[in-house]
Design a protein around this motif. Sequence first.
Motif, PDB file in Angstrom:
ATOM      1  N   PHE A   1       0.838  -1.199   0.000  1.00 31.70           N
ATOM      2  CA  PHE A   1       0.000   0.000   0.000  1.00 31.70           C
ATOM      3  C   PHE A   1       0.873   1.249   0.000  1.00 31.70           C
ATOM      4  CE2 PHE A   1      -2.936  -3.147   1.703  1.00 31.70           C
ATOM      5  CZ  PHE A   1      -4.116  -2.817   1.061  1.00 31.70           C
ATOM      6  N   HIS A   2       0.409   2.274  -0.701  1.00 29.98           N
ATOM      7  CA  HIS A   2       1.069   3.575  -0.733  1.00 29.98           C
ATOM      8  C   HIS A   2       0.039   4.641  -0.395  1.00 29.98           C
ATOM      9  CE1 HIS A   2       4.600   1.912  -2.916  1.00 29.98           C
ATOM     10  NE2 HIS A   2       3.696   1.145  -3.496  1.00 29.98           N
ATOM     11  N   HIS A   3       0.347   5.499   0.549  1.00 35.82           N
ATOM     12  CA  HIS A   3      -0.562   6.593   0.909  1.00 35.82           C
ATOM     13  C   HIS A   3      -0.311   7.761  -0.040  1.00 35.82           C
ATOM     14  CE1 HIS A   3      -0.901   4.942   5.294  1.00 35.82           C
ATOM     15  NE2 HIS A   3      -1.332   4.097   4.383  1.00 35.82           N
ATOM     16  N   TRP A   4      -0.751   7.586  -1.270  1.00 38.02           N
ATOM     17  CA  TRP A   4      -0.599   8.602  -2.314  1.00 38.02           C
ATOM     18  C   TRP A   4      -2.010   8.996  -2.774  1.00 38.02           C
ATOM     19  CZ3 TRP A   4       3.385   5.832  -6.021  1.00 38.02           C
ATOM     20  CH2 TRP A   4       4.589   5.615  -5.329  1.00 38.02           C
ATOM     21  N   PRO A   5      -2.538  10.095  -2.308  1.00 39.81           N
ATOM     22  CA  PRO A   5      -3.889  10.487  -2.707  1.00 39.81           C
ATOM     23  C   PRO A   5      -4.003  10.657  -4.224  1.00 39.81           C
ATOM     24  CG  PRO A   5      -3.153  11.779  -0.825  1.00 39.81           C
ATOM     25  CD  PRO A   5      -1.952  11.030  -1.330  1.00 39.81           C
ATOM     26  N   THR A   6      -5.134  10.187  -4.754  1.00 38.28           N
ATOM     27  CA  THR A   6      -5.430  10.341  -6.180  1.00 38.28           C
ATOM     28  C   THR A   6      -6.770  11.045  -6.343  1.00 38.28           C
ATOM     29  OG1 THR A   6      -6.490   8.169  -6.231  1.00 38.28           O
ATOM     30  CG2 THR A   6      -4.145   8.263  -6.830  1.00 38.28           C
ATOM     31  N   ASP A   7      -7.000  11.570  -7.536  1.00 40.95           N
ATOM     32  CA  ASP A   7      -8.293  12.161  -7.855  1.00 40.95           C
ATOM     33  C   ASP A   7      -9.265  11.094  -8.336  1.00 40.95           C
ATOM     34  OD1 ASP A   7      -7.640  15.126  -7.607  1.00 40.95           O
ATOM     35  OD2 ASP A   7      -6.093  14.459  -8.998  1.00 40.95           O
ATOM     36  N   ARG A   8      -8.782  10.242  -9.243  1.00 43.44           N
ATOM     37  CA  ARG A   8      -9.571   9.141  -9.809  1.00 43.44           C
ATOM     38  C   ARG A   8      -8.718   7.882  -9.714  1.00 43.44           C
ATOM     39  NH1 ARG A   8     -12.702  12.428 -13.535  1.00 43.44           N
ATOM     40  NH2 ARG A   8     -14.122  10.689 -13.935  1.00 43.44           N
ATOM     41  N   VAL A   9      -9.207   6.769 -10.223  1.00 47.84           N
ATOM     42  CA  VAL A   9      -8.477   5.509 -10.062  1.00 47.84           C
ATOM     43  C   VAL A   9      -7.890   4.965 -11.364  1.00 47.84           C
ATOM     44  CG1 VAL A   9      -9.862   4.834  -8.073  1.00 47.84           C
ATOM     45  CG2 VAL A   9     -10.560   4.086 -10.366  1.00 47.84           C
ATOM     46  N   TRP A  10      -7.927   5.734 -12.424  1.00 43.73           N
ATOM     47  CA  TRP A  10      -7.585   5.182 -13.747  1.00 43.73           C
ATOM     48  C   TRP A  10      -6.080   5.283 -14.004  1.00 43.73           C
ATOM     49  CZ3 TRP A  10     -11.725   2.717 -13.900  1.00 43.73           C
ATOM     50  CH2 TRP A  10     -12.959   3.302 -13.591  1.00 43.73           C
ATOM     51  N   THR A  11      -5.336   4.405 -13.340  1.00 45.95           N
ATOM     52  CA  THR A  11      -3.874   4.474 -13.396  1.00 45.95           C
ATOM     53  C   THR A  11      -3.297   4.110 -14.755  1.00 45.95           C
ATOM     54  OG1 THR A  11      -3.835   2.267 -12.384  1.00 45.95           O
ATOM     55  CG2 THR A  11      -3.470   4.152 -10.932  1.00 45.95           C
ATOM     56  N   ARG A  12      -4.043   3.370 -15.573  1.00 43.00           N
ATOM     57  CA  ARG A  12      -3.544   3.114 -16.932  1.00 43.00           C
ATOM     58  C   ARG A  12      -3.313   4.436 -17.663  1.00 43.00           C
ATOM     59  NH1 ARG A  12      -6.781  -0.885 -20.872  1.00 43.00           N
ATOM     60  NH2 ARG A  12      -5.303  -2.486 -20.201  1.00 43.00           N
ATOM     61  N   ASP A  13      -4.128   5.420 -17.346  1.00 41.15           N
ATOM     62  CA  ASP A  13      -4.037   6.715 -18.017  1.00 41.15           C
ATOM     63  C   ASP A  13      -3.095   7.693 -17.323  1.00 41.15           C
ATOM     64  OD1 ASP A  13      -5.829   5.858 -19.910  1.00 41.15           O
ATOM     65  OD2 ASP A  13      -7.564   6.811 -18.986  1.00 41.15           O
TER      66      ASP A  13
ATOM     67  N   GLU B   1       9.748  25.008 -24.701  1.00 41.20           N
ATOM     68  CA  GLU B   1       9.549  23.590 -24.459  1.00 41.20           C
ATOM     69  C   GLU B   1       8.224  23.375 -23.729  1.00 41.20           C
ATOM     70  OE1 GLU B   1      11.569  20.710 -25.171  1.00 41.20           O
ATOM     71  OE2 GLU B   1      12.295  22.191 -26.616  1.00 41.20           O
ATOM     72  N   ARG B   2       7.456  22.424 -24.206  1.00 42.29           N
ATOM     73  CA  ARG B   2       6.167  22.125 -23.604  1.00 42.29           C
ATOM     74  C   ARG B   2       6.071  20.623 -23.354  1.00 42.29           C
ATOM     75  NH1 ARG B   2       1.316  23.698 -27.304  1.00 42.29           N
ATOM     76  NH2 ARG B   2       1.645  21.625 -28.176  1.00 42.29           N
ATOM     77  N   GLN B   3       5.651  20.227 -22.146  1.00 45.83           N
ATOM     78  CA  GLN B   3       5.520  18.814 -21.846  1.00 45.83           C
ATOM     79  C   GLN B   3       4.337  18.219 -22.603  1.00 45.83           C
ATOM     80  OE1 GLN B   3       5.357  17.908 -17.677  1.00 45.83           O
ATOM     81  NE2 GLN B   3       5.278  15.697 -18.011  1.00 45.83           N
ATOM     82  N   VAL B   4       4.526  17.041 -23.139  1.00 44.43           N
ATOM     83  CA  VAL B   4       3.522  16.411 -23.989  1.00 44.43           C
ATOM     84  C   VAL B   4       2.476  15.683 -23.140  1.00 44.43           C
ATOM     85  CG1 VAL B   4       3.121  14.767 -25.856  1.00 44.43           C
ATOM     86  CG2 VAL B   4       5.221  16.139 -25.822  1.00 44.43           C
ATOM     87  N   VAL B   5       1.217  15.875 -23.490  1.00 43.67           N
ATOM     88  CA  VAL B   5       0.103  15.215 -22.805  1.00 43.67           C
ATOM     89  C   VAL B   5      -0.208  13.900 -23.513  1.00 43.67           C
ATOM     90  CG1 VAL B   5      -2.338  15.388 -22.170  1.00 43.67           C
ATOM     91  CG2 VAL B   5      -0.872  17.431 -22.099  1.00 43.67           C
ATOM     92  N   LEU B   6      -0.320  12.831 -22.735  1.00 42.44           N
ATOM     93  CA  LEU B   6      -0.689  11.535 -23.293  1.00 42.44           C
ATOM     94  C   LEU B   6      -1.180  10.638 -22.164  1.00 42.44           C
ATOM     95  CD1 LEU B   6      -0.418   9.992 -26.157  1.00 42.44           C
ATOM     96  CD2 LEU B   6       1.396   8.722 -24.985  1.00 42.44           C
ATOM     97  N   GLU B   7      -2.251   9.893 -22.427  1.00 40.98           N
ATOM     98  CA  GLU B   7      -2.739   8.904 -21.467  1.00 40.98           C
ATOM     99  C   GLU B   7      -2.423   7.507 -21.978  1.00 40.98           C
ATOM    100  OE1 GLU B   7      -5.248  12.465 -21.846  1.00 40.98           O
ATOM    101  OE2 GLU B   7      -5.968  10.612 -22.825  1.00 40.98           O
ATOM    102  N   GLY B   8      -2.136   6.604 -21.030  1.00 39.32           N
ATOM    103  CA  GLY B   8      -1.778   5.254 -21.427  1.00 39.32           C
ATOM    104  C   GLY B   8      -2.853   4.546 -22.224  1.00 39.32           C
ATOM    105  N   GLY B   9      -4.127   4.815 -21.919  1.00 39.77           N
ATOM    106  CA  GLY B   9      -5.210   4.161 -22.648  1.00 39.77           C
ATOM    107  C   GLY B   9      -5.413   4.672 -24.051  1.00 39.77           C
ATOM    108  N   SER B  10      -4.709   5.738 -24.419  1.00 42.48           N
ATOM    109  CA  SER B  10      -4.848   6.278 -25.777  1.00 42.48           C
ATOM    110  C   SER B  10      -3.934   5.579 -26.775  1.00 42.48           C
ATOM    111  CB  SER B  10      -4.564   7.782 -25.782  1.00 42.48           C
ATOM    112  OG  SER B  10      -3.180   8.035 -25.549  1.00 42.48           O
ATOM    113  N   ILE B  11      -3.063   4.694 -26.282  1.00 40.28           N
ATOM    114  CA  ILE B  11      -2.145   3.969 -27.168  1.00 40.28           C
ATOM    115  C   ILE B  11      -2.138   2.489 -26.796  1.00 40.28           C
ATOM    116  CG2 ILE B  11      -0.644   5.957 -27.605  1.00 40.28           C
ATOM    117  CD1 ILE B  11       1.308   4.767 -25.505  1.00 40.28           C
ATOM    118  N   ASP B  12      -1.770   1.647 -27.751  1.00 38.02           N
ATOM    119  CA  ASP B  12      -1.532   0.232 -27.489  1.00 38.02           C
ATOM    120  C   ASP B  12      -0.379  -0.202 -28.390  1.00 38.02           C
ATOM    121  OD1 ASP B  12      -2.509  -2.058 -25.909  1.00 38.02           O
ATOM    122  OD2 ASP B  12      -2.815  -2.987 -27.865  1.00 38.02           O
ATOM    123  N   VAL B  13       0.498  -1.059 -27.884  1.00 33.93           N
ATOM    124  CA  VAL B  13       1.702  -1.430 -28.633  1.00 33.93           C
ATOM    125  C   VAL B  13       1.851  -2.946 -28.707  1.00 33.93           C
ATOM    126  CG1 VAL B  13       2.901   0.694 -27.968  1.00 33.93           C
ATOM    127  CG2 VAL B  13       3.212  -1.388 -26.600  1.00 33.93           C
TER     128      VAL B  13
END
Length: 325
Positions: free
Chosen positions: A75-87, A148-160
Amino acid sequence: MPAEWEPHAATWIAWPHYEGDWPGKFEPIPWVYAEIVRHLVAGENVHILVQSAVLERRARRVLKDAMVSLRRVKFHHWPTDRVWTRDSAAIFVKHQTRGNSPLALMGWRFTGWAKYSNYKRDAQLPQRMAEYLQLALIRPTINARGRERQVVLEGGSIDVNGRGTLMTTEECLLSKVQERNPGMTRAQLEKLFAHYLGAHNVIWLGRGIAGDDTHGHVDDIARFVNPTMVVAASERDPADINYKPLRDNLRRLKKAKDQNGRRLRVLELPMPAPVIFQGRRLPASYANFYICNSAVLLPTFNDPNDRVALNVLTELFPARKIVPI
């Protein structure tokens, strides 16, 4: 970037806490997660993110009541907003380095699918993971308008496929709706995928399914199941809103080639009947499965096609148990 079926040291999940993700249906969700963890620990470690010590105690109680061994749970006490860690969480990648580990974490920027305002805790997950695992954190950037701008990407938006081919959708990454990276072109994205993920071959599908608030994630419509085969969601009813976009995606996939210039094998995965809640269609799809070391976790919907989807994946993953969730 490795394929999902390659061996895992662990799976990272967040324990459910935000009732807005399951409006009117939250009460059984912790028990569903207990079932997920029970099958995960059969083959790998599980890292569970919780809001607090109080929620950890609740989670432990549910897991113990569900007869889940906690020996492989951290367990990790790391607060999240939602649970969708794939993203929102970091993506593990293999890289050539002189350091101690062949692994690194890819920390794409997360902005709540360019739709929701409650994402800032989730956006911290890549940094937290890197610090805990003591792995290098790579933050993909692009030069836009002189900065320089950090790129936005969610894990569920790609599959390899883990060999150099990546699938994504135009709706998610190129649309002006819920625009992740304003002004970024298809060519720029393909260059980023090649540089940061080792994916030099990109297959662009069109649109996702109705009701998907991510606006076109590929993990609802098409998935690699081995380096040369894709399962793709298919709707048989011409009157259904998903019929045309899914037929278009199938046409694209049947013309697509892998990183070696060879045609992919494409197998159709049926869609369940529409799932409606409070007047809204939900993004129900069998393609949104998860491949862990010992099993494949498959969403099911009390639908006749549940059995069809289970049979399809049973044939594709003979060494893994197919678990309906």
